[in-house]
Motif scaffolding. Structure first.
Motif, PDB file in Angstrom:
ATOM      1  N   PHE A  82      15.647  33.102 -24.543  1.00 21.84           N
ATOM      2  CA  PHE A  82      14.839  33.978 -23.699  1.00 21.84           C
ATOM      3  C   PHE A  82      13.388  34.001 -24.169  1.00 21.84           C
ATOM      4  CE2 PHE A  82      13.089  38.189 -22.670  1.00 21.84           C
ATOM      5  CZ  PHE A  82      13.188  38.133 -21.283  1.00 21.84           C
ATOM      6  N   ILE A  83      13.180  34.174 -25.466  1.00 23.35           N
ATOM      7  CA  ILE A  83      11.814  34.210 -26.007  1.00 23.35           C
ATOM      8  C   ILE A  83      11.109  32.888 -25.748  1.00 23.35           C
ATOM      9  CG2 ILE A  83      10.486  34.280 -28.155  1.00 23.35           C
ATOM     10  CD1 ILE A  83      12.526  36.372 -29.158  1.00 23.35           C
ATOM     11  N   GLY A  84      11.788  31.779 -26.032  1.00 26.53           N
ATOM     12  CA  GLY A  84      11.195  30.468 -25.780  1.00 26.53           C
ATOM     13  C   GLY A  84      10.909  30.234 -24.316  1.00 26.53           C
ATOM     14  N   GLY A  85      11.837  30.632 -23.453  1.00 30.16           N
ATOM     15  CA  GLY A  85      11.656  30.427 -22.017  1.00 30.16           C
ATOM     16  C   GLY A  85      10.509  31.231 -21.442  1.00 30.16           C
ATOM     17  N   VAL A  86      10.414  32.496 -21.836  1.00 26.44           N
ATOM     18  CA  VAL A  86       9.333  33.351 -21.316  1.00 26.44           C
ATOM     19  C   VAL A  86       7.973  32.866 -21.796  1.00 26.44           C
ATOM     20  CG1 VAL A  86       8.353  35.671 -21.437  1.00 26.44           C
ATOM     21  CG2 VAL A  86      10.766  35.375 -20.956  1.00 26.44           C
ATOM     22  N   THR A  87       7.850  32.568 -23.090  1.00 25.81           N
ATOM     23  CA  THR A  87       6.560  32.076 -23.586  1.00 25.81           C
ATOM     24  C   THR A  87       6.216  30.718 -22.989  1.00 25.81           C
ATOM     25  OG1 THR A  87       7.637  31.188 -25.562  1.00 25.81           O
ATOM     26  CG2 THR A  87       6.637  33.361 -25.755  1.00 25.81           C
ATOM     27  N   GLY A  88       7.223  29.869 -22.795  1.00 22.49           N
ATOM     28  CA  GLY A  88       6.979  28.568 -22.163  1.00 22.49           C
ATOM     29  C   GLY A  88       6.530  28.707 -20.727  1.00 22.49           C
ATOM     30  N   TRP A  89       7.192  29.625 -19.980  1.00 25.73           N
ATOM     31  CA  TRP A  89       6.805  29.828 -18.582  1.00 25.73           C
ATOM     32  C   TRP A  89       5.369  30.332 -18.490  1.00 25.73           C
ATOM     33  CZ3 TRP A  89       5.056  33.755 -15.505  1.00 25.73           C
ATOM     34  CH2 TRP A  89       5.040  33.485 -14.133  1.00 25.73           C
ATOM     35  N   CYS A  90       5.023  31.307 -19.336  1.00 28.50           N
ATOM     36  CA  CYS A  90       3.650  31.845 -19.317  1.00 28.50           C
ATOM     37  C   CYS A  90       2.640  30.758 -19.654  1.00 28.50           C
ATOM     38  CB  CYS A  90       3.519  33.009 -20.297  1.00 28.50           C
ATOM     39  SG  CYS A  90       4.431  34.481 -19.819  1.00 28.50           S
ATOM     40  N   THR A  91       2.947  29.968 -20.670  1.00 26.82           N
ATOM     41  CA  THR A  91       2.039  28.884 -21.068  1.00 26.82           C
ATOM     42  C   THR A  91       1.907  27.852 -19.952  1.00 26.82           C
ATOM     43  OG1 THR A  91       2.706  29.208 -23.357  1.00 26.82           O
ATOM     44  CG2 THR A  91       1.597  27.149 -22.835  1.00 26.82           C
ATOM     45  N   GLY A  92       3.020  27.467 -19.348  1.00 29.35           N
ATOM     46  CA  GLY A  92       2.978  26.489 -18.261  1.00 29.35           C
ATOM     47  C   GLY A  92       2.209  26.989 -17.057  1.00 29.35           C
ATOM     48  N   PHE A  93       2.404  28.269 -16.718  1.00 35.61           N
ATOM     49  CA  PHE A  93       1.702  28.853 -15.573  1.00 35.61           C
ATOM     50  C   PHE A  93       0.201  28.867 -15.817  1.00 35.61           C
ATOM     51  CE2 PHE A  93       0.200  32.437 -13.011  1.00 35.61           C
ATOM     52  CZ  PHE A  93       0.704  32.081 -11.766  1.00 35.61           C
ATOM     53  N   ILE A  94      -0.209  29.308 -17.007  1.00 32.40           N
ATOM     54  CA  ILE A  94      -1.636  29.350 -17.345  1.00 32.40           C
ATOM     55  C   ILE A  94      -2.203  27.932 -17.416  1.00 32.40           C
ATOM     56  CG2 ILE A  94      -3.267  29.920 -19.196  1.00 32.40           C
ATOM     57  CD1 ILE A  94      -1.484  32.418 -19.712  1.00 32.40           C
ATOM     58  N   PHE A  95      -1.434  27.012 -18.018  1.00 27.25           N
ATOM     59  CA  PHE A  95      -1.865  25.622 -18.130  1.00 27.25           C
ATOM     60  C   PHE A  95      -2.091  25.028 -16.739  1.00 27.25           C
ATOM     61  CE2 PHE A  95      -2.356  22.016 -20.853  1.00 27.25           C
ATOM     62  CZ  PHE A  95      -2.026  20.913 -20.084  1.00 27.25           C
ATOM     63  N   GLN A  96      -1.211  25.341 -15.804  1.00 27.86           N
ATOM     64  CA  GLN A  96      -1.344  24.838 -14.441  1.00 27.86           C
ATOM     65  C   GLN A  96      -2.627  25.358 -13.793  1.00 27.86           C
ATOM     66  OE1 GLN A  96       1.018  26.824 -11.624  1.00 27.86           O
ATOM     67  NE2 GLN A  96       1.082  25.142 -10.160  1.00 27.86           N
ATOM     68  N   LYS A  97      -2.873  26.658 -13.913  1.00 23.08           N
ATOM     69  CA  LYS A  97      -4.053  27.258 -13.292  1.00 23.08           C
ATOM     70  C   LYS A  97      -5.345  26.743 -13.920  1.00 23.08           C
ATOM     71  CE  LYS A  97      -1.680  29.736 -10.483  1.00 23.08           C
ATOM     72  NZ  LYS A  97      -1.590  29.382  -9.093  1.00 23.08           N
ATOM     73  N   VAL A  98      -5.372  26.696 -15.251  1.00 20.44           N
ATOM     74  CA  VAL A  98      -6.566  26.204 -15.946  1.00 20.44           C
ATOM     75  C   VAL A  98      -6.764  24.718 -15.659  1.00 20.44           C
ATOM     76  CG1 VAL A  98      -7.561  25.786 -18.237  1.00 20.44           C
ATOM     77  CG2 VAL A  98      -6.517  27.983 -17.720  1.00 20.44           C
ATOM     78  N   GLY A  99      -5.674  23.968 -15.589  1.00 20.74           N
ATOM     79  CA  GLY A  99      -5.768  22.535 -15.292  1.00 20.74           C
ATOM     80  C   GLY A  99      -6.356  22.273 -13.917  1.00 20.74           C
ATOM     81  N   LYS A 100      -5.929  23.060 -12.948  1.00 25.79           N
ATOM     82  CA  LYS A 100      -6.496  22.908 -11.601  1.00 25.79           C
ATOM     83  C   LYS A 100      -7.986  23.234 -11.596  1.00 25.79           C
ATOM     84  CE  LYS A 100      -2.445  23.777  -8.720  1.00 25.79           C
ATOM     85  NZ  LYS A 100      -1.819  24.697  -7.774  1.00 25.79           N
ATOM     86  N   LEU A 101      -8.346  24.297 -12.297  1.00 22.04           N
ATOM     87  CA  LEU A 101      -9.745  24.699 -12.371  1.00 22.04           C
ATOM     88  C   LEU A 101     -10.584  23.623 -13.058  1.00 22.04           C
ATOM     89  CD1 LEU A 101     -11.838  26.963 -11.881  1.00 22.04           C
ATOM     90  CD2 LEU A 101     -11.248  27.821 -14.155  1.00 22.04           C
ATOM     91  N   ALA A 102     -10.069  23.092 -14.176  1.00 16.71           N
ATOM     92  CA  ALA A 102     -10.803  22.050 -14.900  1.00 16.71           C
ATOM     93  C   ALA A 102     -10.933  20.782 -14.058  1.00 16.71           C
ATOM     94  CB  ALA A 102     -10.102  21.734 -16.222  1.00 16.71           C
TER      95      ALA A 102
END
Length: 183
Positions: A82-102
């Motif tokens: 659960f801890i790994g999944g939640v932190t991974g999801w948050c990181t992936g979501f932010i990475f996706q948004k920042v990646g699109k912006l970049a």
């Protein structure tokens, strides 16, 4: 329900179909099952800790190292995933948004530079660009022949050690990261 008669200490038997008869029958059936099942097993049985059992196997030590499993001793499997999944999801979501912006910023910057070059605001010295590119290419060839710097190697070893010690958290993180990138 128990009925008492007029004499002291004497009780009458419960009536058939009463709750006491049903409860008593159920209790005696459970007691009989428990005692009969205990008699079917012979010998002493020990409980097995699956995490420790897996760590003792040669394939586990070869894959994850002898000192793997620090967080496995602190948290349950579900908690680690659960801890790994939640932190991974948050990181992936932010990475996706920042990646699109970049990507938008870099692509827009190149578009504006090309537009400015075409309009005459900027003049590019293509001979100098080509000369600098050849110089950079030579530098990369020189660095490619050398080995990996010790700082990079030590950081890579730290990451590998962390992954081996926290297999479940890392697996949950990776899965959550992919889900975060997809959402």
């Amino acid at each position: 329900m128990v009925h008492c008669s007029s004499t002291v200490g004497e009780t009458s038997a419960p009536r058939a179909g009463s709750p006491v008869v049903a409860t008593t029958a159920r209790h005696s059936a459970l007691t009989e099952m428990a005692t009969s099942s205990q008699g079917n097993f012979e010998g002493d049985f020990d409980s097995v800790d699956l995490a420790e059992f897996a760590k003792q196997q040669p394939w586990w030590r070869k894959l994850f190292g002898p000192e793997s499993g620090l967080s496995a001793e602190k948290y349950s499997v579900a908690t680690q995933l659960f801890i790994g999944g939640v932190t991974g999801w948050c990181t992936g979501f932010i990475f996706q948004k920042v990646g699109k912006l970049a990507a938008t910023a870099v692509g827009g910057g190149f578009f504006l530079l090309q537009l400015a070059n075409h309009s005459g605001y900027i003049k590019v010295d293509w001979q100098r660009v080509e000369k600098d590119m050849k110089k950079a290419k030579e530098q990369l060839k020189i660095r490619k022949s050398n080995q990996i710097p010790t700082q990079v190697r030590s950081k890579a070893e730290e990451v590998v050690s962390f992954v081996k010690k926290n297999v479940l958290v890392t697996g949950g993180f990776f899965g959550g990261f992919l889900l975060g990138m997809a959402s």
